[in-house]
Design a protein around this motif. Structure first.
Motif, PDB file in Angstrom:
ATOM      1  N   PHE A 101     102.354   1.382  67.039  1.00  0.00           N
ATOM      2  CA  PHE A 101     100.829   0.496  67.252  1.00  0.00           C
ATOM      3  C   PHE A 101     100.396  -0.304  66.212  1.00  0.00           C
ATOM      4  CE2 PHE A 101     100.898   4.990  66.167  1.00  0.00           C
ATOM      5  CZ  PHE A 101      99.439   5.025  65.153  1.00  0.00           C
ATOM      6  N   LEU A 102      99.589  -0.962  66.488  1.00  0.00           N
ATOM      7  CA  LEU A 102      98.802  -1.772  65.427  1.00  0.00           C
ATOM      8  C   LEU A 102      97.465  -1.256  65.504  1.00  0.00           C
ATOM      9  CD1 LEU A 102      99.563  -5.427  66.292  1.00  0.00           C
ATOM     10  CD2 LEU A 102     100.444  -4.025  64.370  1.00  0.00           C
ATOM     11  N   LEU A 103      96.776  -1.187  64.125  1.00  0.00           N
ATOM     12  CA  LEU A 103      95.572  -0.839  63.960  1.00  0.00           C
ATOM     13  C   LEU A 103      94.675  -1.651  63.296  1.00  0.00           C
ATOM     14  CD1 LEU A 103      96.172   3.011  62.285  1.00  0.00           C
ATOM     15  CD2 LEU A 103      95.545   2.258  64.748  1.00  0.00           C
ATOM     16  N   GLY A 124      82.301   9.122  57.730  1.00  0.00           N
ATOM     17  CA  GLY A 124      83.097   9.093  58.531  1.00  0.00           C
ATOM     18  C   GLY A 124      83.989   7.723  58.857  1.00  0.00           C
ATOM     19  N   HIS A 125      84.689   7.520  59.528  1.00  0.00           N
ATOM     20  CA  HIS A 125      85.543   6.405  59.901  1.00  0.00           C
ATOM     21  C   HIS A 125      86.232   6.145  61.167  1.00  0.00           C
ATOM     22  CE1 HIS A 125      87.113   2.713  58.369  1.00  0.00           C
ATOM     23  NE2 HIS A 125      88.279   3.086  58.320  1.00  0.00           N
ATOM     24  N   ALA A 126      86.408   5.131  61.670  1.00  0.00           N
ATOM     25  CA  ALA A 126      87.190   4.825  62.944  1.00  0.00           C
ATOM     26  C   ALA A 126      88.040   3.543  62.743  1.00  0.00           C
ATOM     27  CB  ALA A 126      85.941   4.438  64.138  1.00  0.00           C
ATOM     28  N   VAL A 127      89.217   3.714  63.463  1.00  0.00           N
ATOM     29  CA  VAL A 127      90.038   2.519  63.578  1.00  0.00           C
ATOM     30  C   VAL A 127      90.435   2.320  64.941  1.00  0.00           C
ATOM     31  CG1 VAL A 127      90.668   2.766  61.159  1.00  0.00           C
ATOM     32  CG2 VAL A 127      92.316   3.925  62.984  1.00  0.00           C
ATOM     33  N   LEU A 128      90.768   1.276  65.563  1.00  0.00           N
ATOM     34  CA  LEU A 128      91.147   0.984  66.804  1.00  0.00           C
ATOM     35  C   LEU A 128      92.680   0.406  67.109  1.00  0.00           C
ATOM     36  CD1 LEU A 128      89.711   0.377  69.751  1.00  0.00           C
ATOM     37  CD2 LEU A 128      89.491  -2.026  69.048  1.00  0.00           C
ATOM     38  N   VAL A 129      93.495   1.018  68.132  1.00  0.00           N
ATOM     39  CA  VAL A 129      94.558   0.755  68.436  1.00  0.00           C
ATOM     40  C   VAL A 129      94.576  -0.354  69.155  1.00  0.00           C
ATOM     41  CG1 VAL A 129      96.500   1.426  69.624  1.00  0.00           C
ATOM     42  CG2 VAL A 129      94.994   2.983  68.541  1.00  0.00           C
ATOM     43  N   MET A 130      95.257  -1.676  68.431  1.00  0.00           N
ATOM     44  CA  MET A 130      95.208  -2.953  68.871  1.00  0.00           C
ATOM     45  C   MET A 130      96.127  -3.313  69.958  1.00  0.00           C
ATOM     46  SD  MET A 130      92.219  -4.457  67.812  1.00  0.00           S
ATOM     47  CE  MET A 130      92.568  -6.073  68.238  1.00  0.00           C
ATOM     48  N   ASP A 131      97.363  -2.708  69.853  1.00  0.00           N
ATOM     49  CA  ASP A 131      98.666  -3.035  70.586  1.00  0.00           C
ATOM     50  C   ASP A 131      99.632  -2.230  70.379  1.00  0.00           C
ATOM     51  OD1 ASP A 131     100.159  -4.534  72.169  1.00  0.00           O
ATOM     52  OD2 ASP A 131     100.483  -6.443  70.693  1.00  0.00           O
ATOM     53  N   MET A 132     100.594  -1.940  71.525  1.00  0.00           N
ATOM     54  CA  MET A 132     101.678  -1.012  71.569  1.00  0.00           C
ATOM     55  C   MET A 132     102.857  -1.562  71.782  1.00  0.00           C
ATOM     56  SD  MET A 132     100.258   2.139  71.067  1.00  0.00           S
ATOM     57  CE  MET A 132     101.576   3.175  71.900  1.00  0.00           C
ATOM     58  N   ALA A 133     104.095  -1.025  71.217  1.00  0.00           N
ATOM     59  CA  ALA A 133     105.200  -1.585  71.611  1.00  0.00           C
ATOM     60  C   ALA A 133     106.332  -0.229  71.619  1.00  0.00           C
ATOM     61  CB  ALA A 133     105.925  -2.436  70.480  1.00  0.00           C
ATOM     62  N   VAL A 134     107.656  -0.333  72.306  1.00  0.00           N
ATOM     63  CA  VAL A 134     108.517   0.799  72.402  1.00  0.00           C
ATOM     64  C   VAL A 134     109.529   0.201  72.200  1.00  0.00           C
ATOM     65  CG1 VAL A 134     108.531   0.304  75.051  1.00  0.00           C
ATOM     66  CG2 VAL A 134     108.922   2.644  73.848  1.00  0.00           C
ATOM     67  N   ASN A 135     110.902   1.068  71.851  1.00  0.00           N
ATOM     68  CA  ASN A 135     112.086   0.624  71.836  1.00  0.00           C
ATOM     69  C   ASN A 135     112.876   1.456  72.920  1.00  0.00           C
ATOM     70  OD1 ASN A 135     112.734   3.266  70.850  1.00  0.00           O
ATOM     71  ND2 ASN A 135     113.119   2.574  69.061  1.00  0.00           N
ATOM     72  N   ALA A 136     114.211   1.089  73.051  1.00  0.00           N
ATOM     73  CA  ALA A 136     115.158   1.728  74.094  1.00  0.00           C
ATOM     74  C   ALA A 136     114.956   3.043  73.950  1.00  0.00           C
ATOM     75  CB  ALA A 136     116.447   1.132  73.858  1.00  0.00           C
ATOM     76  N   ALA A 137     114.903   3.731  72.863  1.00  0.00           N
ATOM     77  CA  ALA A 137     114.993   5.296  72.867  1.00  0.00           C
ATOM     78  C   ALA A 137     113.453   5.880  73.165  1.00  0.00           C
ATOM     79  CB  ALA A 137     115.169   5.603  71.219  1.00  0.00           C
TER      80      ALA A 137
END
Length: 278
Positions: A228-230, A210-223
């Motif tokens: 996200f970072l993993l 199995g495997h797991a990765v973690l969402v470290m950060d999020m960003a968004v644009n005007a649209a």
């Protein structure tokens, strides 16, 4: 020095200078790209994006403050270089230990537990072993340990009461030994839609392998488009690292719902494998 020929002196100095220049060049390549920033929250964004607002004291906000190393090399628990050095964009400044324990799910557990420890929410530090036994840090601090008897972990008062970082890390070693992707996936709640992704969420497939990765950060644009970072550890136990995006060489950010599958350098996830700590 009067017997040292002048031409030989010039060649020696020139050669030494050239070797030193090559050393500096190699050093700069080794440090890139992590040398440009100190924390996850300083990793450069794609053009047109800004980081999403995060609640102060949240897991996501804490993850932004995790430091990254200046050396961008991923090392295994035994001090050897990981054979594949092409997956990481940056390396977290988090110890891997000296045993082959802190692998993929363990890295997620480590960061979440570190966050709870830093917040002094010790009663929230609790994880199930694969056999279902709850390994809670509150019990550990009071001297309870989790030995294996008759093929199952037992909660027994066999140790000394303890507190502090040494106590905490000894507890985590036990958790790493008996928890994994299967047990962790049962503790997390499914995220209904990819658009609901948050920093601190986990892409996880429970099982062997199995495997797991973690969402470290999020960003968004005007649209309203999100990226996200993993971060991951892997087998054998290795430095936790921010993953590159294999379908975009210009930056390590992943687009939300861009494809039917989430392709990372060493694993492919389905979007329905996105989960969250309860």
């Amino acid at each position: 020095m009067k017997y040292f020929p002048w031409a030989s002196m010039v060649m020696f100095v020139s050669g030494a200078s050239l070797l030193f220049w090559h050393y500096l060049e190699a050093r700069s390549l080794q440090l890139s790209p992590a040398m440009r920033y100190e924390t996850v929250g300083q990793i450069p964004l794609p053009a047109g994006y800004k980081r999403v607002s995060l609640e102060a004291g949240s897991f996501g906000a804490w993850l932004r403050g995790v430091h990254v190393k200046t050396n961008n090399t991923v090392y295994l628990y035994n001090g050897e270089r990981k054979p594949n050095q092409s997956a990481q964009f940056a390396v977290l400044d988090v110890s891997v230990g000296k045993k082959d324990l802190q692998q993929c799910a363990d890295a997620v557990i480590r960061l979440y537990a570190e966050y709870m420890y830093a917040s002094q929410r010790y009663t929230r530090i609790a994880f199930h072993a694969t056999d279902g036994t709850l390994m809670d840090y509150s019990s550990w601090m009071n001297g309870y340990r989790f030995p294996v008897k008759h093929g199952r972990l037992q909660r027994q008062l066999t140790g000394m009461a303890c507190q502090g970082k040494d106590c905490f890390y000894q507890y985590l070693q036990t958790v790493f030994s008996y928890a994994g992707t299967l047990s962790l996936s049962k503790e997390l709640a499914a995220v209904d839609a990819p658009a609901d992704i948050q920093a601190g969420d986990v892409f996880i497939r429970g099982g062997s392998p199995g495997h797991a990765v973690l969402v470290m950060d999020m960003a968004v644009n005007a649209a309203g488009q999100k990226v996200f970072l993993l971060a991951q550890s892997y087998m054998p136990a290795q430095d936790i690292h921010i993953l590159k995006n294999p379908v975009n060489s210009s930056h390590p950010w992943y687009n939300v719902g861009a494809d039917k599958l989430l392709t990372t350098p060493e694993w492919i996830f389905r979007w329905e494998e996105l989960m969250r700590f309860r």
